[in-house]
Design a protein around this motif. Structure first.
Motif, PDB file in Angstrom:
ATOM      1  N   LEU A  96      43.035  39.366  41.229  1.00 35.43           N
ATOM      2  CA  LEU A  96      42.908  38.069  40.577  1.00 35.43           C
ATOM      3  C   LEU A  96      44.320  37.600  40.246  1.00 35.43           C
ATOM      4  O   LEU A  96      45.075  38.326  39.589  1.00 35.43           O
ATOM      5  N   VAL A  97      44.685  36.403  40.712  1.00 35.35           N
ATOM      6  CA  VAL A  97      46.015  35.860  40.455  1.00 35.35           C
ATOM      7  C   VAL A  97      45.893  34.733  39.441  1.00 35.35           C
ATOM      8  O   VAL A  97      45.120  33.792  39.638  1.00 35.35           O
ATOM      9  N   THR A  98      46.648  34.852  38.356  1.00 36.08           N
ATOM     10  CA  THR A  98      46.693  33.834  37.313  1.00 36.08           C
ATOM     11  C   THR A  98      48.153  33.584  36.962  1.00 36.08           C
ATOM     12  O   THR A  98      48.897  34.544  36.730  1.00 36.08           O
ATOM     13  N   ALA A  99      48.566  32.320  36.973  1.00 36.60           N
ATOM     14  CA  ALA A  99      49.944  31.944  36.651  1.00 36.60           C
ATOM     15  C   ALA A  99      50.945  32.716  37.512  1.00 36.60           C
ATOM     16  O   ALA A  99      52.021  33.086  37.061  1.00 36.60           O
ATOM     17  N   GLY A 100      50.577  32.961  38.767  1.00 39.15           N
ATOM     18  CA  GLY A 100      51.452  33.668  39.689  1.00 39.15           C
ATOM     19  C   GLY A 100      51.495  35.171  39.503  1.00 39.15           C
ATOM     20  O   GLY A 100      52.232  35.863  40.202  1.00 39.15           O
ATOM     21  N   LEU A 101      50.697  35.686  38.585  1.00 39.15           N
ATOM     22  CA  LEU A 101      50.701  37.117  38.286  1.00 39.15           C
ATOM     23  C   LEU A 101      49.450  37.777  38.863  1.00 39.15           C
ATOM     24  O   LEU A 101      48.338  37.433  38.474  1.00 39.15           O
ATOM     25  N   PRO A 102      49.641  38.742  39.774  1.00 38.76           N
ATOM     26  CA  PRO A 102      48.479  39.426  40.349  1.00 38.76           C
ATOM     27  C   PRO A 102      47.961  40.527  39.424  1.00 38.76           C
ATOM     28  O   PRO A 102      48.736  41.322  38.896  1.00 38.76           O
ATOM     29  N   MET A 103      46.652  40.531  39.226  1.00 36.35           N
ATOM     30  CA  MET A 103      46.000  41.575  38.440  1.00 36.35           C
ATOM     31  C   MET A 103      45.017  42.295  39.360  1.00 36.35           C
ATOM     32  O   MET A 103      44.063  41.677  39.847  1.00 36.35           O
ATOM     33  N   VAL A 104      45.244  43.565  39.608  1.00 39.74           N
ATOM     34  CA  VAL A 104      44.394  44.324  40.511  1.00 39.74           C
ATOM     35  C   VAL A 104      43.091  44.687  39.789  1.00 39.74           C
ATOM     36  O   VAL A 104      43.109  45.319  38.744  1.00 39.74           O
ATOM     37  N   LEU A 105      41.984  44.238  40.379  1.00 42.38           N
ATOM     38  CA  LEU A 105      40.657  44.531  39.820  1.00 42.38           C
ATOM     39  C   LEU A 105      40.022  45.748  40.493  1.00 42.38           C
ATOM     40  O   LEU A 105      39.195  46.437  39.898  1.00 42.38           O
ATOM     41  N   LYS A 106      40.404  45.965  41.751  1.00 49.06           N
ATOM     42  CA  LYS A 106      39.850  47.075  42.528  1.00 49.06           C
ATOM     43  C   LYS A 106      40.922  47.521  43.510  1.00 49.06           C
ATOM     44  O   LYS A 106      41.574  46.692  44.149  1.00 49.06           O
ATOM     45  N   ARG A 107      41.126  48.829  43.626  1.00 50.50           N
ATOM     46  CA  ARG A 107      42.103  49.367  44.572  1.00 50.50           C
ATOM     47  C   ARG A 107      41.514  50.620  45.197  1.00 50.50           C
ATOM     48  O   ARG A 107      40.925  51.445  44.508  1.00 50.50           O
ATOM     49  N   ASN A 108      41.692  50.743  46.516  1.00 46.93           N
ATOM     50  CA  ASN A 108      41.147  51.879  47.272  1.00 46.93           C
ATOM     51  C   ASN A 108      39.664  52.052  47.015  1.00 46.93           C
ATOM     52  O   ASN A 108      39.155  53.164  46.903  1.00 46.93           O
ATOM     53  N   GLY A 109      38.972  50.934  46.896  1.00 49.82           N
ATOM     54  CA  GLY A 109      37.532  50.967  46.699  1.00 49.82           C
ATOM     55  C   GLY A 109      37.086  51.306  45.291  1.00 49.82           C
ATOM     56  O   GLY A 109      35.899  51.448  45.028  1.00 49.82           O
ATOM     57  N   VAL A 110      38.028  51.452  44.346  1.00 50.37           N
ATOM     58  CA  VAL A 110      37.704  51.864  42.975  1.00 50.37           C
ATOM     59  C   VAL A 110      38.014  50.703  42.026  1.00 50.37           C
ATOM     60  O   VAL A 110      39.126  50.174  42.014  1.00 50.37           O
ATOM     61  N   ARG A 111      37.023  50.339  41.207  1.00 50.24           N
ATOM     62  CA  ARG A 111      37.216  49.286  40.210  1.00 50.24           C
ATOM     63  C   ARG A 111      38.190  49.756  39.153  1.00 50.24           C
ATOM     64  O   ARG A 111      38.199  50.923  38.773  1.00 50.24           O
ATOM     65  N   ARG A 112      38.980  48.823  38.641  1.00 47.74           N
ATOM     66  CA  ARG A 112      39.946  49.132  37.571  1.00 47.74           C
ATOM     67  C   ARG A 112      39.335  48.915  36.218  1.00 47.74           C
ATOM     68  O   ARG A 112      38.528  48.117  35.974  1.00 47.74           O
TER      69      ARG A 112
END
Length: 179
Positions: A163-179
């Motif tokens: 999810l990108v907000t104000a140019g800042l990426p926030m990883v919600l899921k990586r390698n199939g795993v939710r954060r």
């Protein structure tokens, strides 16, 4: 690997997705789903074209996204699809704004099937439209509902969701795993 990049208008999501595609080290195929219905949209499309790396191949396809993925996906390629919500409006409604449920379902099924057979890397950009108030207009509510369902289905099969907000990426899921 499938990466879904979500964000609001002017959030920086396309820039982030382009950086991811460039960093992949693969041959980038940019799949543009926008159609220029007016002068303002034509100008937006031209700005996006000007921002792309010259070495990238551009494919403009507003409807048949699943078929286009099948044609261009490969181990040596990174497909950058911008944007799913524009594609959704293209398949969900005809040029007069009339709901086209059978076409929508057919194209959505083709998209999900193409993604499940995903050789190479795919980065998809989409607008997060479900965080506002509920619209009084039923067509808008239908669009927001379908966008939310589409995002959930694609997020479920994605390896990474950002999810990108104000140019800042926030990883919600990586390698199939939710954060």
């Amino acid at each position: 690997m499938i990466e879904l990049v979500l964000g609001g208008a002017r959030s920086g999501k396309s820039r982030y997705a382009e950086q991811q595609a460039q960093a992949s080290g693969k041959s980038v195929v940019y799949i543009a789903t926008a159609e220029a219905g007016d002068d303002e949209m034509r100008a937006r499309i031209e700005r996006h074209r000007a921002d792309r790396a010259e070495s990238w191949q551009t494919v403009e396809e507003p409807i048949r996204l699943g078929e286009t993925i099948k044609q261009h996906a490969g181990e040596g390629h990174c497909l950058l699809i911008d944007c799913l919500t524009l594609w959704l409006s293209n398949v969900l409604f005809d040029k007069q704004g009339v709901l086209q449920l059978s076409r929508f379902q057919q194209e959505k099924d083709a998209l999900l099937q193409a993604l499940s057979a995903r050789p190479g890397r795919i980065v998809m950009v989409s607008n997060e439209v479900g965080q506002g108030v509920v619209s009084v207009h039923k067509t808008t509510r239908r669009f927001v509902d379908e966008a939310g369902r589409l995002h959930q289905e694609i997020a479920a099969i994605s390896d990474k969701v950002v999810l990108v907000t104000a140019g800042l990426p926030m990883v919600l899921k990586r390698n199939g795993v939710r954060r």
